[in-house]
Design an enzyme around this catalytic site. Structure first.
Site, short mmCIF file in Angstrom:
data_model
loop_
_atom_site.label_atom_id
_atom_site.label_comp_id
_atom_site.label_asym_id
_atom_site.label_seq_id
_atom_site.Cartn_x
_atom_site.Cartn_y
_atom_site.Cartn_z
N PHE A 28 17.70 -23.17 28.44
CA PHE A 28 17.77 -23.16 27.09
C PHE A 28 16.86 -21.56 26.93
O PHE A 28 15.56 -21.27 27.13
CB PHE A 28 16.85 -23.94 27.13
CG PHE A 28 17.26 -24.71 25.59
CD1 PHE A 28 18.50 -25.34 25.71
CD2 PHE A 28 16.49 -24.95 25.01
CE1 PHE A 28 18.66 -26.59 23.74
CE2 PHE A 28 16.87 -25.46 23.38
CZ PHE A 28 18.01 -25.67 22.79
N ALA A 62 12.46 -26.72 29.53
CA ALA A 62 11.11 -25.98 30.07
C ALA A 62 10.50 -27.29 30.80
O ALA A 62 9.64 -26.87 31.00
CB ALA A 62 10.80 -25.25 28.23
N GLU A 64 11.53 -28.95 32.70
CA GLU A 64 11.97 -29.34 33.63
C GLU A 64 10.79 -28.22 34.38
O GLU A 64 11.46 -28.45 35.72
CB GLU A 64 13.46 -29.07 34.51
CG GLU A 64 14.52 -30.42 33.52
CD GLU A 64 14.27 -31.08 32.11
OE1 GLU A 64 14.30 -31.79 31.22
OE2 GLU A 64 14.72 -29.51 31.33
N VAL A 87 10.01 -21.91 24.13
CA VAL A 87 10.33 -22.78 22.96
C VAL A 87 10.16 -22.55 21.52
O VAL A 87 9.17 -21.65 21.41
CB VAL A 87 9.33 -23.97 23.44
CG1 VAL A 87 9.62 -25.28 22.57
CG2 VAL A 87 9.58 -24.34 25.07
N GLU A 91 13.46 -28.71 13.46
CA GLU A 91 13.15 -28.62 12.00
C GLU A 91 12.21 -30.50 12.29
O GLU A 91 12.13 -31.09 11.54
CB GLU A 91 13.87 -29.34 10.92
CG GLU A 91 14.09 -27.85 10.77
CD GLU A 91 15.71 -28.02 9.61
OE1 GLU A 91 15.84 -28.82 9.22
OE2 GLU A 91 15.93 -27.13 9.25
N HIS A 94 9.66 -32.48 17.68
CA HIS A 94 10.61 -31.77 19.25
C HIS A 94 9.64 -30.83 19.78
O HIS A 94 9.05 -31.03 20.97
CB HIS A 94 11.57 -32.04 19.41
CG HIS A 94 12.08 -32.05 20.80
ND1 HIS A 94 13.31 -30.84 21.21
CD2 HIS A 94 12.35 -32.55 21.79
CE1 HIS A 94 13.45 -31.00 22.84
NE2 HIS A 94 13.03 -31.68 22.84
#
Length: 156
Positions: A28, A62, A64, A87, A91, A94
């Site tokens: 990600f 992240a 995982e 990361v 907004e 999370h």
């Protein structure tokens, strides 16, 4: 000799020759993660870690990372591990959840297994901050992993 009131100090160097290093990288925010990886592996090579002794596992995100690190740490195949990810705040809440749980999980794996783990999971407000930090953070993780692997061997 030690710098601390003539108390002998454990001293390490950053020669990674012979050390087995595992890397877990999130996919990600891939551009940032690949930048972290590039800087990290370049520094590992500079520190004499053989490419044949490096292994990488990629994970979806992240959250995982800690489980993959734990499995690698328990395998007995590595002297040090490196976590790489990014990361980036959005907004929603999370960001806090992912940042906190990932960091906590990485620390827990290191403490539970005794494996030195360099935490290279960037937590930033935006893409620009992540891109600006990825090179130095990737290289810093390589140095941290080598230093801690060598220190822990001396402490045992």
């Amino acid at each position: 000799m030690a710098r601390y009131d003539n108390i002998p100090e454990f001293e390490t160097d950053l020669d990674g020759r012979g050390l087995r290093v595992g890397i877990v990288m999130s996919r990600f925010n891939q551009d940032v993660c690949e930048g972290l990886l590039s800087a990290c592996t370049a520094e590992l090579l500079r520190l004499n870690v053989s490419p044949e002794l490096m292994r990488i596992a990629t994970v979806p995100g992240a959250l995982e990372i800690p489980l993959a690190l734990q499995t690698m740490a328990r395998s007995g195949r590595f002297d040090a591990l490196i976590a790489l990810g990014a990361v980036i705040r959005g907004e929603t809440y999370h960001f806090e959840l992912v940042s906190n749980e990932t960091g906590s999980g990485i620390n827990r794996v290191g403490l539970d297994t005794g494996m030195p783990i360099a935490n290279g999971v960037l937590t930033t407000e935006d893409d620009d901050q992540a891109l600006a930090r990825m090179q130095e953070k990737g290289a810093d993780c390589a140095r941290t992993a080598i230093e801690m692997a060598k220190l822990l061997k001396q402490l045992q």
